[in-house]
Design a protein around this motif. Structure first.
Motif, mmCIF file in Angstrom:
data_model
loop_
_atom_site.group_PDB
_atom_site.id
_atom_site.type_symbol
_atom_site.label_atom_id
_atom_site.label_comp_id
_atom_site.label_asym_id
_atom_site.label_seq_id
_atom_site.Cartn_x
_atom_site.Cartn_y
_atom_site.Cartn_z
ATOM 1 N N GLU A 37 -9.906 2.624 -0.247
ATOM 2 C CA GLU A 37 -8.899 2.932 0.762
ATOM 3 C C GLU A 37 -8.291 4.305 0.494
ATOM 4 O O GLU A 37 -8.096 4.687 -0.647
ATOM 5 C CB GLU A 37 -7.806 1.858 0.674
ATOM 6 N N GLN A 43 -2.980 8.234 8.572
ATOM 7 C CA GLN A 43 -3.125 6.776 8.606
ATOM 8 C C GLN A 43 -4.001 6.232 7.483
ATOM 9 O O GLN A 43 -4.767 6.961 6.867
ATOM 10 C CB GLN A 43 -3.661 6.319 9.962
ATOM 11 N N LYS A 44 -3.847 4.919 7.268
ATOM 12 C CA LYS A 44 -4.632 4.240 6.241
ATOM 13 C C LYS A 44 -6.071 4.113 6.745
ATOM 14 O O LYS A 44 -6.303 3.684 7.868
ATOM 15 C CB LYS A 44 -4.023 2.850 6.044
ATOM 16 N N GLN A 311 -7.229 -0.707 12.101
ATOM 17 C CA GLN A 311 -7.481 0.222 10.996
ATOM 18 C C GLN A 311 -8.766 1.035 11.222
ATOM 19 O O GLN A 311 -9.743 0.514 11.743
ATOM 20 C CB GLN A 311 -7.639 -0.602 9.724
#
Ligand code: HEM
Length: 420
Positions: A37, A43-44, A311
């Motif tokens: 990650e 953003q993630k 995501q």
């Protein structure tokens, strides 16, 4: 829940731009994980790679493309409302339009046009002291792309047109002027081709049936409606631009022929299998598409990790093409690896993976291979040339996209006498 490795820090967009092709791969190696990650563009983001990662990435139940392609990429590379951003029925329907261009007959015509344009260009080069292959091949392929797609080119100046196509591709991993140049080129092109679509719909221009121009101008979407003029222009550009972009792979192929003389000789023998294996290895070995993006449709668990709805997920294309679990000595250029290759859907992924009809895999793979093979056969069988020393043939892995620094200069071009 297992924790996947996480790159600490607020944002790593700069590292991505600076490290380019190696950004994801080097972290997968460092973390000893196919999954990690990070944070990009505020953003993630989860980065994945390898065969299993590619298979996951192309699972339509888990992911969608809506909102996955950043605006900056849409405004330079792909266009807004392009097929790349569609999902489900709308995507499958639009994809059939592209796939319908790839019949055996159309692909043969593509090869024929490619050969013809190489012949014309090489005859000119024979009168010149030297040529930069990267610059010249873009013009060859720009003519090929337009002629194949049914776009009239008599009134067009090909050199600036080719430059604009390359500018759109070149903008991909850039910030600042290089990116702006791509946006400007797109705007100009969209306006031009929108005009062409309007002319066709007013029956002032009649493109040849079966060509991309004809099909796109009259295409009806899954709701039976014609594409609006802008979207039609965008999708026409999504046929023309990538054909011109094959220039990158042809230039790398010329480099490979220079560096691996044994393959030059094999191709000179005219062996069909050799040229196929060589083209596949060029697509695997050299950097072009670095990674791809998609978005989690509904949250799910995979290998103990929770993917959250919305995501962004990036697939490591370059790293998967160099994964040592899939490819022996991946950083060695060796077309032999393709001799008895039983082509998987998720291992050789320079143009995406999975099924091209139901997923986003590139519809232009056969066309790309066709153009590459024709170009490599021409370079080895129909042309004689020298590669002068003193030019910089290195290519940077931090520039996306990349190509040999000198553009690959050749000298002393002559045409071999034909024995056919
Ligand atoms: C999609 C690479 C040539 C048309 C793609 C994708 C890649 C790619 C990586 C994205 C896959 C994904 O999103 O999952 C390349 C490379 C090429 C090439 C490296 C050679 C230089 C072509 C050609 C055409 C073409 C020759 C058409 C004549 C498209 C289209 C898509 C696409 C329309 C979008 C497909 C979709 O979203 O369903 N290509 N491509 N490409 N390519 Fe290519």
């Amino acid at each position: 829940q297992l924790n996947i490795p996480k790159e600490e820090g607020l944002d790593h967009s700069l590292a991505l731009i600076q490290e380019g092709y190696q950004y994801i791969t080097s972290r997968r190696t460092k973390f000893k994980s196919d999954l990690f990650e990070t944070r990009l563009l505020g953003q993630k983001v989860v980065c994945i790679g390898g065969q299993e990662g590619a298979e996951l990435f192309y699972d339509n139940e888990k992911f969608e493309r809506k909102g996955a392609v950043p605006k900056r990429i849409q405004k330079s590379l792909f266009g807004e409302n392009a097929i790349h951003t569609l999902d489900g029925e709308a995507h499958e329907h639009r994809k059939l339009l592209f796939m319908s261009l790839m019949t055996e007959e159309r692909l043969e015509l593509l090869a024929e046009l490619t050969r013809e344009e190489w012949r014309l260009a090489a005859a000119e080069w024979a009168k010149m002291e030297q040529v930069v292959l990267f610059d010249e091949v873009q013009q060859i392929l720009c003519r090929v792309a337009c002629r194949w797609a049914g776009v009239p080119i008599d009134a067009i100046e090909v050199k600036p047109l080719a430059r604009d196509f390359i500018a759109m591709v070149d903008a991909f991993g850039a910030v600042g002027p290089r990116h702006q140049k791509g946006r400007k080129a797109r705007k100009k092109m969209e306006d031009y081709f929108k005009g062409l679509i309007i002319e066709i719909r007013h029956r002032r221009i009649e493109p040849i049936e079966g060509t991309a121009l004809h099909k796109i101008a009259w295409h009806r979407d899954h709701k039976e409606k014609h594409l609006d003029e802008h979207t039609a222009a965008v999708e026409l550009l999504n046929v023309l631009r990538p054909i011109v972009a094959i220039t990158y792979l042809v230039t790398f192929g010329a480099l490979a022929l220079f560096e691996h003389n044994v393959w030059k000789e094999k191709l000179q023998s005219g062996d069909e299998e050799s040229v196929q294996m060589f083209a596949q290895e060029v697509r695997r070995f050299y950097p072009f598409a670095p990674f791809l993006g998609t978005k989690v449709k509904n949250g799910f668990e995979w290998k103990g990790h929770t993917f959250e709805k919305g995501q962004l997920v990036l697939l490591d294309v370059y790293g998967t093409n160099h994964d040592n679990r899939l490819w022996e000595e991946p950083y060695v250029f060796n077309p032999e690896r393709f001799r008895n290759w039983n082509g998987g859907m998720f291992d050789l992924i320079p143009q995406g993976g999975g099924d091209e009809y139901t997923g986003h895999r590139c519809p232009g793979e056969m066309a790309t291979i066709q153009v590459m093979k024709t170009s490599f056969s021409f370079l080895t069988n129909e042309m004689i040339y020298n590669v002068p020393v003193g030019q910089d043939l290195s290519y940077s892995l931090s520039r996306m996209p990349t190509y040999p620094e000198s553009g690959f200069i050749i000298q002393g071009v002559s045409i071999k006498s034909q024995t056919t």
